[in-house]
Write an enzyme that holds these catalytic residues in place. Structure first.
Site, PDB file in Angstrom:
ATOM      1  N   ARG A   1       0.883   3.781  -3.303  1.00 32.31           N
ATOM      2  CA  ARG A   1       0.229   5.091  -3.108  1.00 32.31           C
ATOM      3  C   ARG A   1       1.250   6.192  -2.843  1.00 32.31           C
ATOM      4  O   ARG A   1       1.252   7.231  -3.499  1.00 32.31           O
ATOM      5  CB  ARG A   1      -0.765   5.029  -1.941  1.00 32.31           C
ATOM      6  CG  ARG A   1      -1.856   3.998  -2.169  1.00 32.31           C
ATOM      7  CD  ARG A   1      -2.906   4.052  -1.088  1.00 32.31           C
ATOM      8  NE  ARG A   1      -3.625   2.781  -0.996  1.00 32.31           N
ATOM      9  CZ  ARG A   1      -4.917   2.658  -0.735  1.00 32.31           C
ATOM     10  NH1 ARG A   1      -5.663   3.712  -0.525  1.00 32.31           N
ATOM     11  NH2 ARG A   1      -5.488   1.472  -0.664  1.00 32.31           N
TER      12      ARG A   1
ATOM     13  N   GLU B   1       0.832  -1.210   0.000  1.00 34.07           N
ATOM     14  CA  GLU B   1       0.000   0.000   0.000  1.00 34.07           C
ATOM     15  C   GLU B   1       0.862   1.254   0.000  1.00 34.07           C
ATOM     16  O   GLU B   1       0.567   2.250  -0.672  1.00 34.07           O
ATOM     17  CB  GLU B   1      -0.939   0.037   1.216  1.00 34.07           C
ATOM     18  CG  GLU B   1      -1.971  -1.082   1.273  1.00 34.07           C
ATOM     19  CD  GLU B   1      -3.030  -1.008   0.184  1.00 34.07           C
ATOM     20  OE1 GLU B   1      -2.996  -0.066  -0.630  1.00 34.07           O
ATOM     21  OE2 GLU B   1      -3.889  -1.907   0.133  1.00 34.07           O
TER      22      GLU B   1
ATOM     23  N   GLU C   1     -11.364   0.682 -11.023  1.00 35.33           N
ATOM     24  CA  GLU C   1     -10.936  -0.280 -12.061  1.00 35.33           C
ATOM     25  C   GLU C   1     -11.710  -0.178 -13.373  1.00 35.33           C
ATOM     26  O   GLU C   1     -11.118  -0.259 -14.462  1.00 35.33           O
ATOM     27  CB  GLU C   1     -10.991  -1.717 -11.520  1.00 35.33           C
ATOM     28  CG  GLU C   1      -9.940  -2.036 -10.463  1.00 35.33           C
ATOM     29  CD  GLU C   1     -10.259  -1.468  -9.094  1.00 35.33           C
ATOM     30  OE1 GLU C   1     -11.436  -1.098  -8.851  1.00 35.33           O
ATOM     31  OE2 GLU C   1      -9.340  -1.374  -8.248  1.00 35.33           O
TER      32      GLU C   1
ATOM     33  N   ASP D   1      -4.949  -9.851  -8.256  1.00 34.31           N
ATOM     34  CA  ASP D   1      -5.116  -8.936  -9.396  1.00 34.31           C
ATOM     35  C   ASP D   1      -3.828  -8.371 -10.013  1.00 34.31           C
ATOM     36  O   ASP D   1      -3.445  -8.690 -11.136  1.00 34.31           O
ATOM     37  CB  ASP D   1      -6.084  -7.790  -9.031  1.00 34.31           C
ATOM     38  CG  ASP D   1      -5.780  -7.121  -7.680  1.00 34.31           C
ATOM     39  OD1 ASP D   1      -4.764  -7.472  -7.044  1.00 34.31           O
ATOM     40  OD2 ASP D   1      -6.555  -6.247  -7.262  1.00 34.31           O
TER      41      ASP D   1
HETATM   42  C1  DMJ Z   1      -5.939   0.554  -5.391  1.00 33.54           C
HETATM   43  O1  DMJ Z   1      -5.220   0.785  -4.248  1.00 33.54           O
HETATM   44  C2  DMJ Z   1      -5.112  -0.129  -6.440  1.00 33.54           C
HETATM   45  O2  DMJ Z   1      -5.700   0.031  -7.680  1.00 33.54           O
HETATM   46  C3  DMJ Z   1      -4.915  -1.591  -6.153  1.00 33.54           C
HETATM   47  O3  DMJ Z   1      -4.227  -2.256  -7.173  1.00 33.54           O
HETATM   48  C4  DMJ Z   1      -6.243  -2.265  -5.970  1.00 33.54           C
HETATM   49  N1  DMJ Z   1      -7.079  -1.584  -5.044  1.00 33.54           N
HETATM   50  C5  DMJ Z   1      -7.201  -0.157  -5.055  1.00 33.54           C
HETATM   51  C6  DMJ Z   1      -8.341   0.401  -5.868  1.00 33.54           C
HETATM   52  O4  DMJ Z   1      -9.480  -0.311  -5.900  1.00 33.54           O
END
Ligand code: DMJ
Length: 576
Positions: A170, A166, A479, A310
């Site tokens: 970010r 995270e 997404e 994912d």
């Molecule tokens: C974000 O922090 C990123 O896109 C991550 O890969 C998946 N989750 C969230 C958004 O939904």
């Protein structure tokens, strides 16, 4: 094979305008072009009675605008207006955050206070900064930039536990993107506001030096999940396992940091993860969602492209793309892993719903020998964009076709991308609010449940999509918008912009909080929806950025020159 290729090329030609009647009615005709009006009959009269010019004379010679040009101008300014609406939404989101939560990770817009859900590094400030740079929201650039200069390094040395993934996607990603976009590395200097680019780079290094401990403390190449900033220590997650997506979604950021800092350690440590995973056994390229930093092996059999799985697939292709045209053979394994995985997706995870045949990606919670689950997280909606990007490598489909760059498999992936984008869009349209739930199930021969629809009885797909009570929330996730943006850039089909606009309007209607900010929702199937009192950082970092880019000029952050990290922070492709 030749027939298959011809079939794909013909069936795959996107419809020039597949906007539904309702959507088309909702489109405001722009009034800025002289001689055109939206609601009065003047508009119709204008078209019914063309000026009486001698037909043999080209219109430009008579000093008039021809119909085609007029339409283009009209459409163009409609999207300029819509893009400005997104910028306004961004400023509204920021002003709520600034007023009630400046310096906290996230805003609670209903309680009008801040909360530190990500370790206390002011995540919204950093996540939002490059969006502000891209939108030219100068005041936000200056407020966010100055906050980072004044506080972030101090926080990095004093705060406690943060999650490696995270914090990398970010905060580190946001800083690096801001560094580039504000002119560092002779990048695109989008502003004179805020601190010098080197402030972002120095802060990024300071943070990354601590995050590196997650790698160097582990007995294998698989990093621990958490780092304690103030005592520079790294720790396993409570169950000892790391998420596969988390350990494999830090490489874009660490690679770029090595490039701009000249220090190879970041890239070396991060790339060891992918090199290690390359040699692990997989199921047709698909991987379980947990991995042990102690044994270096995958744990369990749960395979999915939703949470914890994912962005493993996303970064395989993006890290390869990041290396640019002159990428050497050392990275080819990533492309091969990506292609094999997408073959695995098509073979093992893709099915169609009944009665109306929506293409979706399900899960194998008990591995390839266990039963298939028709469950799709909204998170999986990153996949259409990634598939399209992987197919054309960021070029438009037209250009890639002209240059003869698309293999049969690329066309298959592009077709799947378009089908899945449609499904993701319908996950919004099928609900009463026009906003998607966190998770959807799909009605198949083997699976059905009654009384769990999205609430929009006018949707053709109301019986195809099942939404369980526990899954009905919406976290303002990006997404689907991300995929619409990439698909629009690649296919140039305007339906993706129209779908995006429909979704944007639903966000405006149901998630905007008057006093500032936007709120997650409890249940997207009921009207009015209950709000959840949280504005996630990715709403500013990703969702609004992708809307803005979707409605704007394609030369803004071109896909063959930039690669977006999984939090939508663009990083330049090498040599571009
Ligand atoms: C974000 O922090 C990123 O896109 C991550 O890969 C998946 N989750 C969230 C958004 O939904």
């Amino acid at each position: 094979m030749i027939f298959g290729l011809a079939y794909l090329m013909f069936t795959h030609k996107s419809a020039p305008h597949s906007v539904s009647q309702g959507q088309a009615e909702g489109i405001k005709v722009n009034t800025e072009v002289e001689g055109i009006s939206d609601s009065s009959g003047r508009f119709k009269r204008f078209w019914r009675k063309p000026p009486r010019l001698p037909p043999q004379l080209p219109p430009d010679e008579k000093g008039s605008i021809d119909n085609h040009e007029l339409q283009k101008l009209n459409t163009g300014s409609k999207w300029v207006d819509r893009q400005q609406r997104v910028k306004k939404a961004f400023i509204h989101a920021w002003s709520g955050y600034k007023m009630y939560a400046m310096g906290y990770d996230e805003l609670m817009p209903l309680s009008q206070r801040g909360v530190d859900g990500l370790g206390g590094l002011g995540a919204t400030v950093v996540d939002a900064l490059d969006t502000a740079l891209i939108m030219g929201a100068e005041e936000v650039v200056s407020e966010a930039g100055l906050w980072i200069e004044a506080h972030l390094s101090d926080r990095i040395s004093k705060k406690g536990q943060v999650n490696l993934f995270e914090t990398t996607i970010r905060v580190l990603g946001g800083l690096l993107s801001a560094y580039h976009l504000s002119g560092g590395e002779q990048g695109t200097n989008l502003t004179q506001k805020g601190p010098k680019p080197t402030v972002y780079l120095e802060t990024a290094r300071n943070l990354a030096d601590r995050l590196l401990l997650a790698f160097t403390s582990s007995p294998t190449s698989i990093p621990f999940s958490d780092v304690v900033l103030h005592d520079s220590s790294a720790h396993r997650a409570p169950d000892g396992l790391s998420s596969t997506a988390e350990v494999s979604t830090v490489q874009l950021e660490f690679n770029y940091l090595s490039t701009v800092s000249g220090d190879p350690r970041y890239s070396i440590e991060a790339m060891k993860v992918l090199e290690h995973i390359k040699d692990l056994p997989k199921v047709e390229g698909l991987v379980p969602i947990y991995i042990s930093p102690d044994s270096g092996e995958f744990s369990g059999e749960n395979i999915r492209l939703g949470s914890r799985g994912d962005s493993y697939y996303e970064y395989l292709i993006k890290v390869w793309l990041q290396q640019g045209r002159n990428r050497d053979g050392n990275f080819t394994y990533l492309y091969d892993m990506y292609e094999e995985a997408m073959r695995g997706v098509r073979h093992l995870l893709v099915q169609k719903s009944i009665p109306n045949g929506l293409v979706f990606v399900g899960e194998l919670p008990y591995g390839p020998k266990g039963s298939f689950s028709p469950k799709m997280d909204h998170l999986v909606c990153f996949l259409p964009g990634t598939l399209a990007l992987g197919a054309t490598k960021g070029l438009t489909k037209e250009k890639a076709m002209k240059k003869n760059l698309l293999k049969f498999e690329d066309l298959e992936n592009l077709k799947l991308a378009e089908d899945l984008a449609k499904t993701c869009f319908e996950m919004y349209s099928v609900t009463s609010t026009g906003l998607a739930p966190e998770i959807a199930y799909f009605h198949t021969e083997e699976y059905s449940e009654h009384g769990l629809d999205g609430g929009n009885k006018n949707s053709k797909f109301v019986n195809d999509i099942i939404i369980k009570h526990a899954d009905r929330h919406n976290l303002l996730r990006p997404e689907t918008v991300e995929s619409l943006f990439i698909l629009y850039r690649i296919t140039e089909d305007p339906k993706y912009q129209e779908w995006g606009w429909q979704i944007f309007e639903a966000f405006e209607k149901y998630t905007k909080v008057d006093s500032g900010g936007y709120s997650s929702l409890e249940d997207v199937t009921v009207l009015p929806p209950h709000r959840r009192d949280k504005m996630e950082t990715f709403f500013l970092g990703e969702t609004l950025k992708y809307f803005y880019l979707l409605f704007g000029d394609r030369s803004n952050i071109p896909l063959d020159k930039y690669v977006f990290n999984t939090e939508a922070h663009p990083l330049p492709i090498k040599g571009s």
